[in-house]
Design a protein around this motif. Sequence first.
Motif, PDB file in Angstrom:
ATOM      1  N   VAL A 164       4.429   3.922  17.868  1.00  0.00           N
ATOM      2  CA  VAL A 164       3.927   5.217  18.314  1.00  0.00           C
ATOM      3  C   VAL A 164       2.670   5.042  19.158  1.00  0.00           C
ATOM      4  CG1 VAL A 164       4.870   6.407  16.305  1.00  0.00           C
ATOM      5  CG2 VAL A 164       2.492   5.603  16.270  1.00  0.00           C
ATOM      6  N   GLY A 165       2.468   5.985  20.059  1.00  0.00           N
ATOM      7  CA  GLY A 165       1.215   6.067  20.795  1.00  0.00           C
ATOM      8  C   GLY A 165       0.184   6.843  19.989  1.00  0.00           C
ATOM      9  N   LEU A 166      -1.081   6.593  20.283  1.00  0.00           N
ATOM     10  CA  LEU A 166      -2.181   7.265  19.589  1.00  0.00           C
ATOM     11  C   LEU A 166      -3.227   7.714  20.598  1.00  0.00           C
ATOM     12  CD1 LEU A 166      -2.685   4.755  16.630  1.00  0.00           C
ATOM     13  CD2 LEU A 166      -1.560   6.981  16.499  1.00  0.00           C
ATOM     14  N   GLY A 167      -4.101   8.586  20.160  1.00  0.00           N
ATOM     15  CA  GLY A 167      -5.215   9.020  20.989  1.00  0.00           C
ATOM     16  C   GLY A 167      -6.502   8.335  20.557  1.00  0.00           C
ATOM     17  N   LEU A 168      -7.395   8.122  21.516  1.00  0.00           N
ATOM     18  CA  LEU A 168      -8.693   7.521  21.228  1.00  0.00           C
ATOM     19  C   LEU A 168      -9.781   8.406  21.821  1.00  0.00           C
ATOM     20  CD1 LEU A 168     -10.389   5.115  20.184  1.00  0.00           C
ATOM     21  CD2 LEU A 168     -10.115   4.081  22.443  1.00  0.00           C
ATOM     22  N   ALA A 169     -10.725   8.820  20.981  1.00  0.00           N
ATOM     23  CA  ALA A 169     -11.872   9.620  21.413  1.00  0.00           C
ATOM     24  C   ALA A 169     -13.113   8.749  21.379  1.00  0.00           C
ATOM     25  CB  ALA A 169     -12.050  10.836  20.504  1.00  0.00           C
ATOM     26  N   SER A 170     -13.869   8.749  22.489  1.00  0.00           N
ATOM     27  CA  SER A 170     -15.032   7.871  22.617  1.00  0.00           C
ATOM     28  C   SER A 170     -16.221   8.643  23.157  1.00  0.00           C
ATOM     29  CB  SER A 170     -14.722   6.712  23.570  1.00  0.00           C
ATOM     30  OG  SER A 170     -13.526   6.047  23.230  1.00  0.00           O
ATOM     31  N   GLY A 171     -17.418   8.103  22.936  1.00  0.00           N
ATOM     32  CA  GLY A 171     -18.600   8.638  23.570  1.00  0.00           C
ATOM     33  C   GLY A 171     -18.557   8.368  25.066  1.00  0.00           C
ATOM     34  N   THR A 172     -19.004   9.336  25.850  1.00  0.00           N
ATOM     35  CA  THR A 172     -18.950   9.202  27.301  1.00  0.00           C
ATOM     36  C   THR A 172     -20.174   8.449  27.816  1.00  0.00           C
ATOM     37  OG1 THR A 172     -17.821  11.338  27.365  1.00  0.00           O
ATOM     38  CG2 THR A 172     -18.644  10.474  29.453  1.00  0.00           C
ATOM     39  N   PRO A 173     -19.973   7.373  28.601  1.00  0.00           N
ATOM     40  CA  PRO A 173     -21.118   6.629  29.135  1.00  0.00           C
ATOM     41  C   PRO A 173     -22.033   7.525  29.962  1.00  0.00           C
ATOM     42  CG  PRO A 173     -19.083   5.389  29.448  1.00  0.00           C
ATOM     43  CD  PRO A 173     -18.683   6.753  28.947  1.00  0.00           C
TER      44      PRO A 173
ATOM     45  N   ALA B  58       0.802   1.902  20.293  1.00  0.00           N
ATOM     46  CA  ALA B  58      -0.417   1.426  19.643  1.00  0.00           C
ATOM     47  C   ALA B  58      -0.169   0.841  18.254  1.00  0.00           C
ATOM     48  CB  ALA B  58      -1.418   2.559  19.555  1.00  0.00           C
ATOM     49  N   LEU B  59       0.832   1.356  17.523  1.00  0.00           N
ATOM     50  CA  LEU B  59       0.989   0.970  16.115  1.00  0.00           C
ATOM     51  C   LEU B  59       2.448   1.134  15.689  1.00  0.00           C
ATOM     52  CD1 LEU B  59      -0.754   0.172  13.604  1.00  0.00           C
ATOM     53  CD2 LEU B  59      -0.845   2.607  13.047  1.00  0.00           C
ATOM     54  N   ARG B  60       2.924   0.187  14.893  1.00  0.00           N
ATOM     55  CA  ARG B  60       4.284   0.284  14.346  1.00  0.00           C
ATOM     56  C   ARG B  60       4.267   1.089  13.042  1.00  0.00           C
ATOM     57  NH1 ARG B  60       6.958  -5.421  13.764  1.00  0.00           N
ATOM     58  NH2 ARG B  60       4.902  -5.920  12.934  1.00  0.00           N
ATOM     59  N   VAL B  61       5.216   1.993  12.920  1.00  0.00           N
ATOM     60  CA  VAL B  61       5.270   2.900  11.773  1.00  0.00           C
ATOM     61  C   VAL B  61       6.674   2.874  11.179  1.00  0.00           C
ATOM     62  CG1 VAL B  61       4.936   5.262  10.978  1.00  0.00           C
ATOM     63  CG2 VAL B  61       3.539   4.370  12.848  1.00  0.00           C
ATOM     64  N   ILE B  62       6.756   2.826   9.868  1.00  0.00           N
ATOM     65  CA  ILE B  62       8.042   2.856   9.171  1.00  0.00           C
ATOM     66  C   ILE B  62       8.547   4.300   9.152  1.00  0.00           C
ATOM     67  CG2 ILE B  62       9.260   2.424   7.013  1.00  0.00           C
ATOM     68  CD1 ILE B  62       8.258  -0.091   8.433  1.00  0.00           C
TER      69      ILE B  62
ATOM     70  N   ASN C 243      -7.653   4.125  11.609  1.00  0.00           N
ATOM     71  CA  ASN C 243      -8.883   3.648  12.238  1.00  0.00           C
ATOM     72  C   ASN C 243      -9.300   2.284  11.700  1.00  0.00           C
ATOM     73  OD1 ASN C 243     -10.543   5.555  14.215  1.00  0.00           O
ATOM     74  ND2 ASN C 243      -9.281   6.838  12.878  1.00  0.00           N
ATOM     75  N   GLY C 244      -8.985   2.012  10.442  1.00  0.00           N
ATOM     76  CA  GLY C 244      -9.248   0.682   9.912  1.00  0.00           C
ATOM     77  C   GLY C 244      -8.340  -0.365  10.523  1.00  0.00           C
ATOM     78  N   LEU C 245      -7.056  -0.049  10.600  1.00  0.00           N
ATOM     79  CA  LEU C 245      -6.098  -0.999  11.160  1.00  0.00           C
ATOM     80  C   LEU C 245      -6.408  -1.324  12.618  1.00  0.00           C
ATOM     81  CD1 LEU C 245      -2.730   0.373   9.688  1.00  0.00           C
ATOM     82  CD2 LEU C 245      -3.913  -1.740   9.037  1.00  0.00           C
ATOM     83  N   LEU C 246      -6.871  -0.322  13.376  1.00  0.00           N
ATOM     84  CA  LEU C 246      -7.117  -0.503  14.800  1.00  0.00           C
ATOM     85  C   LEU C 246      -8.591  -0.734  15.125  1.00  0.00           C
ATOM     86  CD1 LEU C 246      -4.224   0.726  14.770  1.00  0.00           C
ATOM     87  CD2 LEU C 246      -4.782   1.773  16.959  1.00  0.00           C
TER      88      LEU C 246
ATOM     89  N   PRO D  44      -0.455  -5.080  10.572  1.00  0.00           N
ATOM     90  CA  PRO D  44       0.489  -4.593   9.562  1.00  0.00           C
ATOM     91  C   PRO D  44       1.117  -3.281  10.009  1.00  0.00           C
ATOM     92  CG  PRO D  44      -1.628  -5.187   8.566  1.00  0.00           C
ATOM     93  CD  PRO D  44      -1.824  -5.220  10.043  1.00  0.00           C
ATOM     94  N   ARG D  45       2.336  -3.056   9.567  1.00  0.00           N
ATOM     95  CA  ARG D  45       2.970  -1.777   9.842  1.00  0.00           C
ATOM     96  C   ARG D  45       2.377  -0.696   8.924  1.00  0.00           C
ATOM     97  NH1 ARG D  45       8.971  -3.714   9.025  1.00  0.00           N
ATOM     98  NH2 ARG D  45       7.816  -5.171   7.702  1.00  0.00           N
ATOM     99  N   LEU D  46       2.476   0.531   9.386  1.00  0.00           N
ATOM    100  CA  LEU D  46       1.970   1.679   8.628  1.00  0.00           C
ATOM    101  C   LEU D  46       3.135   2.475   8.062  1.00  0.00           C
ATOM    102  CD1 LEU D  46      -0.385   3.705   7.867  1.00  0.00           C
ATOM    103  CD2 LEU D  46       0.150   4.847  10.034  1.00  0.00           C
ATOM    104  N   ALA D  47       2.964   2.932   6.820  1.00  0.00           N
ATOM    105  CA  ALA D  47       3.900   3.884   6.230  1.00  0.00           C
ATOM    106  C   ALA D  47       3.084   5.004   5.597  1.00  0.00           C
ATOM    107  CB  ALA D  47       4.790   3.230   5.188  1.00  0.00           C
TER     108      ALA D  47
END
Length: 322
Positions: A128-137, A317-321, A73-76, A86-89
């Motif tokens: 990798v793909g990721l999920g995003l949860a948000s408040g509904t307008p 969404a993000l590169r992972v080692i 969540n910090g990276l994105l 940055p890549r994530l490991a």
Amino acid sequence: MRALLVVNPAATTTSARTRDVLIHALKSDLKLEVVTTEYRGHARDVGRAAAESGDAHLVVALGGDGTVNEVVNGLLHNGPDPDALPRLAVVPGGSTNVFARALGLPNDPVEATGALLDALRTGSERTVGLGLASGTPGTADEGAPDRWFTFCAGLGFDAGVVGRVEQQRERGKKSTHALYMRQLMRQLMSEPNRRHGAITLARPGEEPVGDLVATIVCNTAPWTYLGNKPVYAAPRASFDTALDVLGLARLGLGAATRYGTQLLTSSPERGPHGKHAVSLHDQTAFTLESQAPLPFQVDGDHLGLRTSVAFTGVRRALRVIV
């Protein structure tokens, strides 16, 4: 390579001595800066700073799924940009380590560190793909902060179990599979909507699916582990697709026994199924809405009560080692 190691000192399965050994091993191959987390959300703040400064090529999370979620969540924080971020490991240090194991990494932190160093030497990585949860307008939850998740989220029954486990951990209980099972049974006995659910799943251009008691959103398979046994709520879920959903419309004693048995015997080919089970694959956007506030969780982190959550499946969404 400049790298930042984010260490959770409260990680369940690593000792201070083990962490020192891992840090020494990583320093042998990397220009390593080490940050030890001091408060909830610290790993998120560190990940955001790393993404915005551009000083680190790699961010390594040493801890459980909660630590990984905070770093992600910090990276994105400013959105996904896999070529620039940055890549994530991950070095697993929690009790379950679903994300790391779903990536195919060893569950032992020492072995995982060796695998990480090998992957860095050979340039082995994936996006990798990721999920995003948000408040509904337009709802009471409109202002809820966005939250990325790596492997799962849930509204209703399973999130209630997560909340109960967190309460027990705050009282000093260890995070064990036995603890989860006890809290699952207590949640089942106290669930007011187990015979007639309050959740509706809505998708653009599709008929809504209502009366759900439990909704499990999966970004990968397996959904979780019981010891070394993988459990598949949505066997087709993958880091390469959008999100999968398992919804259950009944959790009376008979239905709970049936679906519990199906989960325990699930496989990559078959998950829970039946008259009151709804399975959806590769969903890019949908909303879960409840008639009353219900528990909500992402990656095993209880986020309180919600009446509506909008979900987005973000591919690449993000590169992972790995």
